[in-house]
Design a protein around this motif. Sequence first.
Motif, PDB file in Angstrom:
ATOM      1  N   PHE A 138       0.834  -1.210   0.000  1.00  0.00           N
ATOM      2  CA  PHE A 138       0.000   0.000   0.000  1.00  0.00           C
ATOM      3  C   PHE A 138       0.868   1.259   0.000  1.00  0.00           C
ATOM      4  CE2 PHE A 138      -3.263  -2.628   2.588  1.00  0.00           C
ATOM      5  CZ  PHE A 138      -3.625  -3.311   1.444  1.00  0.00           C
ATOM      6  N   VAL A 139       1.904   1.234   0.838  1.00  0.00           N
ATOM      7  CA  VAL A 139       2.798   2.395   0.926  1.00  0.00           C
ATOM      8  C   VAL A 139       3.464   2.650  -0.416  1.00  0.00           C
ATOM      9  CG1 VAL A 139       4.829   3.357   2.054  1.00  0.00           C
ATOM     10  CG2 VAL A 139       3.242   1.950   3.373  1.00  0.00           C
ATOM     11  N   ALA A 140       4.004   1.568  -1.009  1.00  0.00           N
ATOM     12  CA  ALA A 140       4.696   1.705  -2.294  1.00  0.00           C
ATOM     13  C   ALA A 140       3.733   2.159  -3.384  1.00  0.00           C
ATOM     14  CB  ALA A 140       5.351   0.384  -2.673  1.00  0.00           C
ATOM     15  N   ALA A 141       2.496   1.654  -3.321  1.00  0.00           N
ATOM     16  CA  ALA A 141       1.509   2.020  -4.337  1.00  0.00           C
ATOM     17  C   ALA A 141       1.224   3.520  -4.289  1.00  0.00           C
ATOM     18  CB  ALA A 141       0.222   1.228  -4.124  1.00  0.00           C
ATOM     19  N   LEU A 142       1.048   4.047  -3.081  1.00  0.00           N
ATOM     20  CA  LEU A 142       0.791   5.480  -2.957  1.00  0.00           C
ATOM     21  C   LEU A 142       1.981   6.285  -3.476  1.00  0.00           C
ATOM     22  CD1 LEU A 142      -0.705   7.971  -2.127  1.00  0.00           C
ATOM     23  CD2 LEU A 142      -0.036   7.577   0.251  1.00  0.00           C
ATOM     24  N   LEU A 143       3.179   5.827  -3.105  1.00  0.00           N
ATOM     25  CA  LEU A 143       4.381   6.526  -3.559  1.00  0.00           C
ATOM     26  C   LEU A 143       4.464   6.523  -5.093  1.00  0.00           C
ATOM     27  CD1 LEU A 143       7.073   7.908  -2.956  1.00  0.00           C
ATOM     28  CD2 LEU A 143       8.101   5.650  -2.636  1.00  0.00           C
ATOM     29  N   ALA A 144       4.193   5.377  -5.694  1.00  0.00           N
ATOM     30  CA  ALA A 144       4.286   5.266  -7.153  1.00  0.00           C
ATOM     31  C   ALA A 144       3.241   6.132  -7.842  1.00  0.00           C
ATOM     32  CB  ALA A 144       4.138   3.811  -7.581  1.00  0.00           C
ATOM     33  N   VAL A 145       2.013   6.113  -7.319  1.00  0.00           N
ATOM     34  CA  VAL A 145       0.968   6.920  -7.947  1.00  0.00           C
ATOM     35  C   VAL A 145       1.272   8.409  -7.781  1.00  0.00           C
ATOM     36  CG1 VAL A 145      -1.496   7.501  -7.903  1.00  0.00           C
ATOM     37  CG2 VAL A 145      -0.786   5.120  -7.770  1.00  0.00           C
ATOM     38  N   SER A 146       1.857   8.777  -6.640  1.00  0.00           N
ATOM     39  CA  SER A 146       2.216  10.192  -6.439  1.00  0.00           C
ATOM     40  C   SER A 146       3.269  10.617  -7.462  1.00  0.00           C
ATOM     41  CB  SER A 146       2.732  10.428  -5.014  1.00  0.00           C
ATOM     42  OG  SER A 146       4.097  10.056  -4.886  1.00  0.00           O
ATOM     43  N   LEU A 147       4.196   9.717  -7.783  1.00  0.00           N
ATOM     44  CA  LEU A 147       5.199  10.057  -8.793  1.00  0.00           C
ATOM     45  C   LEU A 147       4.566  10.138 -10.172  1.00  0.00           C
ATOM     46  CD1 LEU A 147       8.039  10.565  -9.832  1.00  0.00           C
ATOM     47  CD2 LEU A 147       8.417   8.095  -9.893  1.00  0.00           C
ATOM     48  N   ASN A 148       3.637   9.214 -10.450  1.00  0.00           N
ATOM     49  CA  ASN A 148       3.011   9.244 -11.771  1.00  0.00           C
ATOM     50  C   ASN A 148       2.198  10.513 -11.981  1.00  0.00           C
ATOM     51  OD1 ASN A 148       2.667   7.962 -14.277  1.00  0.00           O
ATOM     52  ND2 ASN A 148       0.565   7.433 -13.731  1.00  0.00           N
ATOM     53  N   PHE A 149       1.693  11.062 -10.894  1.00  0.00           N
ATOM     54  CA  PHE A 149       0.933  12.311 -11.005  1.00  0.00           C
ATOM     55  C   PHE A 149       1.790  13.399 -11.657  1.00  0.00           C
ATOM     56  CE2 PHE A 149      -0.636  16.368  -9.225  1.00  0.00           C
ATOM     57  CZ  PHE A 149      -1.947  16.300  -9.664  1.00  0.00           C
ATOM     58  N   ILE A 150       3.035  13.499 -11.236  1.00  0.00           N
ATOM     59  CA  ILE A 150       3.882  14.568 -11.769  1.00  0.00           C
ATOM     60  C   ILE A 150       4.616  14.122 -13.037  1.00  0.00           C
ATOM     61  CG2 ILE A 150       5.983  14.050 -10.409  1.00  0.00           C
ATOM     62  CD1 ILE A 150       4.542  17.529 -11.123  1.00  0.00           C
ATOM     63  N   LEU A 151       4.916  12.825 -13.141  1.00  0.00           N
ATOM     64  CA  LEU A 151       5.685  12.331 -14.296  1.00  0.00           C
ATOM     65  C   LEU A 151       4.770  11.933 -15.451  1.00  0.00           C
ATOM     66  CD1 LEU A 151       8.669  11.699 -15.031  1.00  0.00           C
ATOM     67  CD2 LEU A 151       8.192   9.346 -14.418  1.00  0.00           C
ATOM     68  N   GLY A 152       3.796  11.094 -15.179  1.00  0.00           N
ATOM     69  CA  GLY A 152       2.923  10.603 -16.238  1.00  0.00           C
ATOM     70  C   GLY A 152       1.918  11.648 -16.689  1.00  0.00           C
ATOM     71  N   TYR A 153       1.331  12.359 -15.730  1.00  0.00           N
ATOM     72  CA  TYR A 153       0.320  13.351 -16.075  1.00  0.00           C
ATOM     73  C   TYR A 153       0.929  14.739 -16.255  1.00  0.00           C
ATOM     74  CZ  TYR A 153      -3.103   9.807 -14.921  1.00  0.00           C
ATOM     75  OH  TYR A 153      -3.834   8.653 -14.898  1.00  0.00           O
ATOM     76  N   GLY A 154       1.983  15.027 -15.504  1.00  0.00           N
ATOM     77  CA  GLY A 154       2.578  16.362 -15.596  1.00  0.00           C
ATOM     78  C   GLY A 154       3.728  16.433 -16.585  1.00  0.00           C
ATOM     79  N   GLY A 155       4.253  15.273 -16.964  1.00  0.00           N
ATOM     80  CA  GLY A 155       5.353  15.273 -17.929  1.00  0.00           C
ATOM     81  C   GLY A 155       6.647  15.844 -17.383  1.00  0.00           C
ATOM     82  N   LEU A 156       6.740  15.972 -16.062  1.00  0.00           N
ATOM     83  CA  LEU A 156       7.968  16.517 -15.481  1.00  0.00           C
ATOM     84  C   LEU A 156       8.858  15.370 -15.017  1.00  0.00           C
ATOM     85  CD1 LEU A 156       6.581  19.550 -13.478  1.00  0.00           C
ATOM     86  CD2 LEU A 156       8.023  19.593 -15.513  1.00  0.00           C
ATOM     87  N   THR A 159      -5.638  20.390 -17.525  1.00  0.00           N
ATOM     88  CA  THR A 159      -4.697  21.434 -17.903  1.00  0.00           C
ATOM     89  C   THR A 159      -3.263  20.951 -17.722  1.00  0.00           C
ATOM     90  OG1 THR A 159      -6.304  23.109 -17.257  1.00  0.00           O
ATOM     91  CG2 THR A 159      -4.021  23.827 -17.459  1.00  0.00           C
ATOM     92  N   LEU A 160      -3.037  20.185 -16.646  1.00  0.00           N
ATOM     93  CA  LEU A 160      -1.700  19.634 -16.410  1.00  0.00           C
ATOM     94  C   LEU A 160      -1.281  18.726 -17.566  1.00  0.00           C
ATOM     95  CD1 LEU A 160       0.595  19.429 -14.287  1.00  0.00           C
ATOM     96  CD2 LEU A 160      -0.548  17.387 -13.417  1.00  0.00           C
ATOM     97  N   GLN A 161      -2.210  17.899 -18.038  1.00  0.00           N
ATOM     98  CA  GLN A 161      -1.896  16.999 -19.150  1.00  0.00           C
ATOM     99  C   GLN A 161      -1.696  17.768 -20.445  1.00  0.00           C
ATOM    100  OE1 GLN A 161      -4.580  13.358 -18.982  1.00  0.00           O
ATOM    101  NE2 GLN A 161      -5.231  14.457 -17.156  1.00  0.00           N
ATOM    102  N   ALA A 162      -2.425  18.870 -20.592  1.00  0.00           N
ATOM    103  CA  ALA A 162      -2.225  19.715 -21.777  1.00  0.00           C
ATOM    104  C   ALA A 162      -0.809  20.291 -21.761  1.00  0.00           C
ATOM    105  CB  ALA A 162      -3.268  20.839 -21.803  1.00  0.00           C
TER     106      ALA A 162
END
Lengths: 330, 244
Positions: free
Chosen positions: A52-70, A196-199
Amino acid sequence: MVRPAGLFSSNAGVTAPGPYGGAWPSVGAGAVLLFLPAVLPDYYLYLMAGIFVAALLAVSLNFILGYGGLLQLSQATFYGAGGYAAALVLTRTGLPFWVVLPAGPLTAGVLALVTGWFCVRLRRLYFGMLTLALGQLVWALAGRWYAFTGGDNGISPIPLPGFLSSPRGGYYLALVVMLASLAVLYRLVRSPFGLTLQAIRDNPVRAAGVGIDVQKHQLTAFVVSGLFAGLAGVLHVVVAGSVDPSLLDWTKSAEVLIMLLLGGMATFIGPAVGAAILVLLSMVLGVYTGYWLLVLGLILVVLALFLPQGIVGFLEERLSEKNPADRAVR
Amino acid sequence: MLRVEGITRSFSGFRALAGVGFDAERGRVTAVIGPNGAGKTTLFNVLTGHLKPDGGRILFQNNNIAGAKPHQVFRLGVARSFQLTNVFNRLTVLENVQVALLSRAGRSGSLSRGSLSECAARARELLDRVGLDGWAGQNAGRLSYGDQKLLEIGMALAGRPELLLLDEPTAGMSPEETAATAGLIRRLPGEGVTVLFTEHDMDLVFGLADKIVVLNQGLCIAQGPPDEVRAIAAVQKAYLGVEA
Ligand SMILES: Nc1ncnc2c1ncn2[C@@H]1O[C@H](COP(=O)(O)OP(=O)(O)O)[C@@H](O)[C@H]1O
Ligand SMILES: [Mg+2]
């Protein structure tokens, strides 16, 4: 433009209802997870909580990397910051746990705000390099400042309130916080803010051209991502009962990146699946032996060669091939 | 509406804009022409804040907007399309327009899905206007080149601009798409949108423009009504003849 409502939908513009059909599978899975402690021995509860901990960490990273492209290369910095903050508050103050819980994400969020302010001024790889450099700085600080952080030894044991000291308590806290966080992040992704973040990810120049303050938006997303990584850090403290500098080491960041690649970044839930697989694998392979980095490297090679879209991305692609409406090209 | 005065801009010593000055009048269609490398795109980039000018003034409704950031310029009512297509590839066609509409409404940071559905109807109207209503659910990256250019115009119009800059709007379009785009541009002044565009298709330029500005090597060498410029053009075939 019908969008699937469940967590199992893609951000890559799958326009027909997704193959997983709505929120019910998530609800069903949630119910199973809720009753697992009744049947599972402690060791497996501990393992699940780690997932669960790792899953939250991974999804938090995907928020900025996968959706934010950063290109955030140092997500473990915020994970560690949250963990250390919680550990310090628990060991040095008598504050109740409901103060500790927000202290971690708050610390990580402030750190993300300060470092992000510099990072969002840079593009692509330069952004990534600065996150890495600043992350190493924080790591060095945690590893050297013996009086405050315990240096190399970290902080252990960390006194936890009674209801969290059993594996079952840790399991439930991690489960509830993880699910609630994923729900919040999912809403964010689907909101105008997330769109907007994905744009911006797709085309920052064009985004500025339609009036979006690109850097401000990216910084906000960076802080949100850091906050949730920090929250995952607090959960780690609850589950593991200790912190040490390996929490914010760059190899930890690399591990999270591999979780993303493993599960696939184009789906919301993919990184969580990748996290689960990687945690299980590390257990099976005898937990962080000297070979763990080698295993990670091998996984990376296999992914790059055979599954560039990740496991969940691959499955989704397979399933949507049966859906011709999505494939019509003019 | 727009007065450009002595705009200069160099790239490591090379003067791409060497003191450009001209006016664009409200409710008119103004064309900027000139050979490849004349500085047209650079001029548009400077006008919309994507590049900072080294010197000069850009008066939009009597405010100097030189040096403002792109998102600020957009919010003041100056929108543009790009010469090389520039859409949000992985978002749907509808979402591309929604992003622009949200931004214009100051709701880019909104957390409510409600704001998305609220602007969906308006987004569909805009798609209808640029002839892309049938592609709303398609990923923008999958559109043909010409359709991406139309989508760009749709996104620009989502900003309810008073001044719309189009950088070679019909380049790469089929004859039908070009005709449709010309029709669209022709209707804009009636809707309160002043247009400034660059184009290599001289038939289109002379058919659409109320005024033509001729750029060469970073300088404005002529400006005026099409007939006057055509007279000069006859002499300066060298500039107008280059159609790439
Ligand atoms: N970013 C840049 N860096 C260096 N040179 C540039 C840049 N942008 C444009 N130029 C140069 O400026 C000149 C004008 O280019 P441009 O404005 O694109 O011309 P046009 O749009 O009229 O064809 C060209 O010689 C081009 O090479
Ligand atoms: Mg050009």
